[in-house]
Design a protein around this motif. Structure first.
Motif, PDB file in Angstrom:
ATOM      1  N   GLU A  95       0.752  -1.216  -0.199  1.00  0.00           N
ATOM      2  CA  GLU A  95       0.075   0.077  -0.122  1.00  0.00           C
ATOM      3  C   GLU A  95       0.902   1.250  -0.180  1.00  0.00           C
ATOM      4  O   GLU A  95       0.618   2.222  -0.786  1.00  0.00           O
ATOM      5  N   GLY A  96       1.925   1.188   0.684  1.00  0.00           N
ATOM      6  CA  GLY A  96       3.014   2.480   0.779  1.00  0.00           C
ATOM      7  C   GLY A  96       3.339   2.482  -0.736  1.00  0.00           C
ATOM      8  O   GLY A  96       3.412   3.765  -1.032  1.00  0.00           O
ATOM      9  N   ASP A  97       3.531   1.636  -1.482  1.00  0.00           N
ATOM     10  CA  ASP A  97       4.209   1.638  -2.758  1.00  0.00           C
ATOM     11  C   ASP A  97       3.206   2.049  -3.779  1.00  0.00           C
ATOM     12  O   ASP A  97       3.272   3.044  -4.715  1.00  0.00           O
ATOM     13  N   ILE A  98       1.853   1.843  -3.591  1.00  0.00           N
ATOM     14  CA  ILE A  98       0.723   2.383  -4.192  1.00  0.00           C
ATOM     15  C   ILE A  98       0.573   3.851  -4.177  1.00  0.00           C
ATOM     16  O   ILE A  98       0.497   4.402  -5.074  1.00  0.00           O
ATOM     17  N   GLY A  99       0.590   4.440  -2.939  1.00  0.00           N
ATOM     18  CA  GLY A  99       0.799   5.730  -2.745  1.00  0.00           C
ATOM     19  C   GLY A  99       1.969   6.352  -3.321  1.00  0.00           C
ATOM     20  O   GLY A  99       1.591   7.430  -4.139  1.00  0.00           O
ATOM     21  N   ARG A 100       3.039   5.828  -3.308  1.00  0.00           N
ATOM     22  CA  ARG A 100       4.477   6.242  -4.121  1.00  0.00           C
ATOM     23  C   ARG A 100       4.285   6.420  -5.564  1.00  0.00           C
ATOM     24  O   ARG A 100       4.433   7.373  -6.416  1.00  0.00           O
ATOM     25  N   TYR A 101       3.818   5.330  -6.295  1.00  0.00           N
ATOM     26  CA  TYR A 101       3.708   5.031  -7.743  1.00  0.00           C
ATOM     27  C   TYR A 101       2.527   5.993  -8.046  1.00  0.00           C
ATOM     28  O   TYR A 101       2.716   6.778  -8.861  1.00  0.00           O
ATOM     29  N   THR A 102       1.345   6.265  -7.353  1.00  0.00           N
ATOM     30  CA  THR A 102       0.288   7.320  -7.740  1.00  0.00           C
ATOM     31  C   THR A 102       0.875   8.626  -7.817  1.00  0.00           C
ATOM     32  O   THR A 102       0.454   9.412  -8.845  1.00  0.00           O
ATOM     33  N   ILE A 103       1.683   8.929  -6.791  1.00  0.00           N
ATOM     34  CA  ILE A 103       2.004  10.426  -6.785  1.00  0.00           C
ATOM     35  C   ILE A 103       3.084  10.573  -8.142  1.00  0.00           C
ATOM     36  O   ILE A 103       3.073  11.611  -8.677  1.00  0.00           O
ATOM     37  N   LYS A 104       3.981   9.581  -8.351  1.00  0.00           N
ATOM     38  CA  LYS A 104       4.867   9.792  -9.502  1.00  0.00           C
ATOM     39  C   LYS A 104       3.932   9.836 -10.636  1.00  0.00           C
ATOM     40  O   LYS A 104       4.186  10.790 -11.582  1.00  0.00           O
ATOM     41  N   ALA A 105       3.036   9.117 -10.895  1.00  0.00           N
ATOM     42  CA  ALA A 105       2.026   9.056 -12.096  1.00  0.00           C
ATOM     43  C   ALA A 105       1.411  10.565 -12.227  1.00  0.00           C
ATOM     44  O   ALA A 105       1.251  10.882 -13.360  1.00  0.00           O
ATOM     45  N   ALA A 106       0.908  10.880 -11.125  1.00  0.00           N
ATOM     46  CA  ALA A 106      -0.092  12.192 -11.105  1.00  0.00           C
ATOM     47  C   ALA A 106       1.017  13.613 -11.632  1.00  0.00           C
ATOM     48  O   ALA A 106       0.148  14.380 -12.081  1.00  0.00           O
ATOM     49  N   LEU A 107       2.200  13.350 -11.341  1.00  0.00           N
ATOM     50  CA  LEU A 107       3.034  14.417 -11.882  1.00  0.00           C
ATOM     51  C   LEU A 107       3.806  14.171 -13.180  1.00  0.00           C
ATOM     52  O   LEU A 107       4.625  14.916 -13.631  1.00  0.00           O
ATOM     53  N   ASP A 108       3.723  12.955 -13.792  1.00  0.00           N
ATOM     54  CA  ASP A 108       4.426  12.529 -14.718  1.00  0.00           C
ATOM     55  C   ASP A 108       3.427  13.103 -16.231  1.00  0.00           C
ATOM     56  O   ASP A 108       2.552  12.408 -16.416  1.00  0.00           O
ATOM     57  N   PRO A 109       4.144  13.728 -16.999  1.00  0.00           N
ATOM     58  CA  PRO A 109       3.450  14.021 -18.123  1.00  0.00           C
ATOM     59  C   PRO A 109       3.121  12.801 -19.008  1.00  0.00           C
ATOM     60  O   PRO A 109       2.306  13.109 -19.985  1.00  0.00           O
ATOM     61  N   ARG A 110       3.995  11.844 -19.010  1.00  0.00           N
ATOM     62  CA  ARG A 110       3.768  10.803 -19.894  1.00  0.00           C
ATOM     63  C   ARG A 110       2.425  10.119 -19.398  1.00  0.00           C
ATOM     64  O   ARG A 110       1.955   9.124 -20.314  1.00  0.00           O
ATOM     65  N   ALA A 111       1.843  10.261 -18.344  1.00  0.00           N
ATOM     66  CA  ALA A 111       0.775   9.421 -17.824  1.00  0.00           C
ATOM     67  C   ALA A 111      -0.480  10.317 -18.046  1.00  0.00           C
ATOM     68  O   ALA A 111      -1.633   9.781 -17.753  1.00  0.00           O
ATOM     69  N   ALA A 112      -0.594  11.354 -18.676  1.00  0.00           N
ATOM     70  CA  ALA A 112      -1.782  12.126 -19.050  1.00  0.00           C
ATOM     71  C   ALA A 112      -2.668  11.151 -19.949  1.00  0.00           C
ATOM     72  O   ALA A 112      -1.986  10.858 -20.854  1.00  0.00           O
ATOM     73  N   ASN A 113      -3.898  11.107 -19.523  1.00  0.00           N
ATOM     74  CA  ASN A 113      -4.935  10.355 -20.229  1.00  0.00           C
ATOM     75  C   ASN A 113      -4.485   8.841 -20.648  1.00  0.00           C
ATOM     76  O   ASN A 113      -4.936   8.476 -21.431  1.00  0.00           O
ATOM     77  N   LYS A 114      -3.922   8.349 -19.584  1.00  0.00           N
ATOM     78  CA  LYS A 114      -3.257   7.146 -19.461  1.00  0.00           C
ATOM     79  C   LYS A 114      -3.861   6.188 -18.478  1.00  0.00           C
ATOM     80  O   LYS A 114      -4.377   6.841 -17.396  1.00  0.00           O
ATOM     81  N   THR A 115      -3.901   4.893 -18.482  1.00  0.00           N
ATOM     82  CA  THR A 115      -4.149   3.959 -17.196  1.00  0.00           C
ATOM     83  C   THR A 115      -2.486   3.537 -16.802  1.00  0.00           C
ATOM     84  O   THR A 115      -1.835   2.998 -17.806  1.00  0.00           O
ATOM     85  N   VAL A 116      -2.008   3.817 -15.752  1.00  0.00           N
ATOM     86  CA  VAL A 116      -0.923   3.424 -15.170  1.00  0.00           C
ATOM     87  C   VAL A 116      -1.166   2.039 -14.350  1.00  0.00           C
ATOM     88  O   VAL A 116      -1.622   2.121 -13.284  1.00  0.00           O
ATOM     89  N   ARG A 117      -0.532   0.895 -14.899  1.00  0.00           N
ATOM     90  CA  ARG A 117      -0.622  -0.240 -14.259  1.00  0.00           C
ATOM     91  C   ARG A 117       0.837  -0.494 -13.374  1.00  0.00           C
ATOM     92  O   ARG A 117       1.793  -0.542 -13.736  1.00  0.00           O
ATOM     93  N   LEU A 118       0.124  -0.511 -11.831  1.00  0.00           N
ATOM     94  CA  LEU A 118       1.557  -0.799 -11.055  1.00  0.00           C
ATOM     95  C   LEU A 118       1.758  -2.387 -10.939  1.00  0.00           C
ATOM     96  O   LEU A 118       1.108  -3.360 -10.862  1.00  0.00           O
ATOM     97  N   GLU A 119       3.097  -2.593 -11.609  1.00  0.00           N
ATOM     98  CA  GLU A 119       3.696  -3.914 -11.757  1.00  0.00           C
ATOM     99  C   GLU A 119       5.116  -4.109 -11.196  1.00  0.00           C
ATOM    100  O   GLU A 119       6.096  -4.072 -12.137  1.00  0.00           O
ATOM    101  N   PRO A 120       5.283  -4.107  -9.867  1.00  0.00           N
ATOM    102  CA  PRO A 120       6.566  -4.340  -9.505  1.00  0.00           C
ATOM    103  C   PRO A 120       7.090  -5.813 -10.035  1.00  0.00           C
ATOM    104  O   PRO A 120       6.377  -6.615  -9.940  1.00  0.00           O
ATOM    105  N   PRO A 121       8.089  -5.824 -10.676  1.00  0.00           N
ATOM    106  CA  PRO A 121       8.304  -7.061 -11.653  1.00  0.00           C
ATOM    107  C   PRO A 121       8.369  -8.314 -10.918  1.00  0.00           C
ATOM    108  O   PRO A 121       8.227  -9.397 -11.213  1.00  0.00           O
ATOM    109  N   ARG A 122       8.995  -8.110  -9.710  1.00  0.00           N
ATOM    110  CA  ARG A 122       9.046  -9.489  -8.949  1.00  0.00           C
ATOM    111  C   ARG A 122       8.134  -9.769  -8.028  1.00  0.00           C
ATOM    112  O   ARG A 122       8.087 -10.867  -7.133  1.00  0.00           O
ATOM    113  N   ASN A 123       6.992  -9.035  -8.241  1.00  0.00           N
ATOM    114  CA  ASN A 123       5.909  -9.361  -7.191  1.00  0.00           C
ATOM    115  C   ASN A 123       4.581 -10.286  -8.025  1.00  0.00           C
ATOM    116  O   ASN A 123       3.545 -10.177  -7.447  1.00  0.00           O
ATOM    117  N   ALA A 124       4.994 -10.697  -9.096  1.00  0.00           N
ATOM    118  CA  ALA A 124       3.897 -11.652  -9.788  1.00  0.00           C
ATOM    119  C   ALA A 124       4.195 -13.064  -9.478  1.00  0.00           C
ATOM    120  O   ALA A 124       5.274 -13.446  -9.888  1.00  0.00           O
TER     121      ALA A 124
END
Length: 304
Positions: free
Chosen positions: A191-220
């Protein structure tokens, strides 16, 4: 002196909202605000989280999603608004966009979603979409029409619910697990990482009008991998029984909304593999956007 980006969080005292608010407060170059109603401030059970947010430097603005004037006034203080409201308020979120258009300052809106999209396979299995997954539709439609840049967060599985994903029956009163025997994978995110990823995406121009999938690669992990990890870390052996997709469909059709929701989730996890379904047009992955961001491992999430 650098100009700080004002970020307003709605639902900051809720389960995921507090993690997003704390991540905003910790992010360099961000001034974090939380819209908090008088009613919430008066609740004794919210005192601890309110103090934690206040201690982190978050500035409280008095208001409510259903009080248009207070919402507009708060939005005029910021350029980014993140909604973390609970299920009961999901249908009220178009009001945020109405207020944002009036405020005229908002350059990014993140609605309260923090889930994942059901695949066509899952929807077809049940013959409909579970009500909890349809709640976001009016907000998505309003966001597309508003002209205000938006970002949806595909959070996959909250870390605290990773053990729930094992396949235990609801309510979880014993250590019996339904094993579906597939190689499908869930993706667990702290959940703490969800918060951090969310803030990163909120400020990232690449994420405008996109869906950002939270995918820590070793957590699948597959269900068998998740069971083995839980047994090792918790020092217990689960009683296992073979289960089928048909059992989940039957449970979905013959249970109340709460139990049927978890049947739907288990189908999406272990039968359809919805967490790792192919990217749709407009989907971005945190594994590509933020490859160097450290995150909590699945082992650390599961460890008692």
């Amino acid at each position: 002196m650098a100009v700080e980006t004002g970020v307003l969080i709605l639902g900051s005292t809720g389960y995921i909202g507090k993690f997003v608010a704390l991540a905003a407060a910790a992010e360099s170059g961000v001034k974090a605000y939380a819209l908090v109603s008088k009613a919430t401030q008066a609740k004794p059970e919210r005192a601890e989280v309110l103090q934690k947010l206040r201690s982190a430097g978050i500035q409280f603005l008095e208001g409510d999603i259903n009080d248009h004037a207070s919402l507009v006034a708060a939005l005029k203080r910021v350029t980014v608004v993140i909604s973390c409201v609970g299920f009961s308020a999901h249908n009220d979120q178009p009001k945020i966009l109405e207020a944002a258009k009036e405020a005229g300052t908002i350059t990014r809106f993140l609605p309260s979603d923090f889930a994942f999209a059901l695949s066509k396979e899952t929807i077809a299995a049940f013959g409909d979409v579970h009500p909890r997954f349809t709640l976001k539709e009016p907000t998505a439609e309003a966001a597309n029409k508003s002209g205000i840049p938006y970002t949806f967060i595909w959070a996959n599985l909250f870390g605290a619910y990773a053990e729930m994903a094992l396949g235990r029956q609801m309510p979880m009163q014993n250590d019996e697990i339904d094993v579906y025997g597939t190689d499908k994978k869930i993706v667990a995110v702290d959940e703490g990482d969800i918060g951090r990823y969310t803030i990163k995406a909120a400020l990232d121009p690449r994420a405008a009008n996109k869906t950002v999938r939270l995918e820590p690669p070793r957590n699948a992990v597959t269900q068998s991998e998740l069971i083995a990890l839980c047994e090792k870390l918790r020092g217990k052996t689960y009683k296992k029984r073979d289960a089928t997709a048909e059992m989940l469909v039957e449970e979905y059709k013959n249970s109340n909304e709460e139990v049927s929701f978890f049947a739907c989730l288990r189908y999406a996890f272990w039968i359809s593999g919805d967490h790792t379904q192919p990217k749709r047009e407009g989907d971005l992955s945190t594994a590509e956007l933020y490859p160097d961001l450290e995150y909590k491992s699945i082992e650390a999430i599961l460890r008692p």
